[in-house]
Design a protein around this motif. Sequence first.
Motif, short mmCIF file in Angstrom:
data_model
loop_
_atom_site.label_atom_id
_atom_site.label_comp_id
_atom_site.label_asym_id
_atom_site.label_seq_id
_atom_site.Cartn_x
_atom_site.Cartn_y
_atom_site.Cartn_z
N PHE A 212 44.21 48.27 43.04
CA PHE A 212 44.91 47.24 42.28
C PHE A 212 45.54 46.21 43.20
O PHE A 212 45.49 45.00 42.93
N GLU A 213 46.13 46.67 44.30
CA GLU A 213 46.79 45.75 45.23
C GLU A 213 45.78 44.81 45.88
O GLU A 213 46.08 43.65 46.17
N LYS A 214 44.55 45.29 46.13
CA LYS A 214 43.54 44.48 46.79
C LYS A 214 42.78 43.58 45.83
O LYS A 214 42.05 42.70 46.26
N SER A 215 42.94 43.82 44.55
CA SER A 215 42.18 43.05 43.57
C SER A 215 42.78 41.66 43.42
O SER A 215 44.00 41.48 43.51
N PRO B 183 44.05 54.39 42.97
CA PRO B 183 44.02 53.27 42.01
C PRO B 183 45.01 52.18 42.33
O PRO B 183 44.76 51.01 42.07
N CYS B 184 46.17 52.55 42.90
CA CYS B 184 47.16 51.52 43.23
C CYS B 184 46.69 50.66 44.39
O CYS B 184 46.93 49.45 44.42
N GLU B 185 46.00 51.28 45.37
CA GLU B 185 45.47 50.49 46.48
C GLU B 185 44.39 49.53 46.00
O GLU B 185 44.33 48.38 46.44
#
Length: 254
Positions: free
Chosen positions: A224-227, A220-222
């Motif tokens: 979020f970072e790409k969003s 989920p953090c990856e």
Amino acid sequence: MSINFKKFVPRPGLVNKQGRLPDPAELVCIEVPKVFDQCLIKRCLVYCEGPDTETTDCELRSDPLINPKRYISSRDFKITLLSVDKIPLKKDHGFKKIILNYIISFYADYIDCDGRTKSEFYEINRTDVIGKFYCPDSISQSTTTLEEEPYDNNLIKLEMVADVLHGEILKDDHGDEVLDVTLGYYIVVKCELVVQLLIPAYDYCPVPRVPCKEEPEDDPCEVFEKSPVPKFYPDQNLDPLFNDPENSDKDDLD
């Protein structure tokens, strides 16, 4: 130009151009329900005491609720056909007067004063009459090895799309808080008869060559970072400061 059947892979898909399909491999006989007639029942019902009408139903009021605050939404709509009466019309062969008795059920969710979500179950019993409906009787009679009685291959089928258009919490004549809902629904009534149809066919549908895929679980953090950064404010609903010359010329012509 002839089509090479060996290069053609039969599979379900859109047929978007003529001349792209080869001649079928065979004509096959299948047994399917065929629709002989259909019509639409459209109702918007509100709560009202007394006998049901085309616009009211006495079952659209909940039982007394405990500290309700606000209606939220409704879900899990279901229709159950209880009985069908078919009355032949003497002057019109194959046509019948249809009397339908069915039940529509659903859940209505609301919030109480403590912030908890609760549900109320509704079940309304309706009767509709179709004055003239083409529903011919089957000429042949069928049975199977699993049934002792003859199988009725003349079917009445109901398909429904429904929604609660409005929900209101109020007090009844006894001072109890209740939830009244407005129900809107569409029902398509179909007369189906199981028949044998002759259709062109290519072959049995092939076994898919592509294996089923398993989607890996994303971090989920990856994700979020790409969003992209979201919009912080909604779009404004503003009128233009100046008129568009092209549009103004069209308005003058109108």
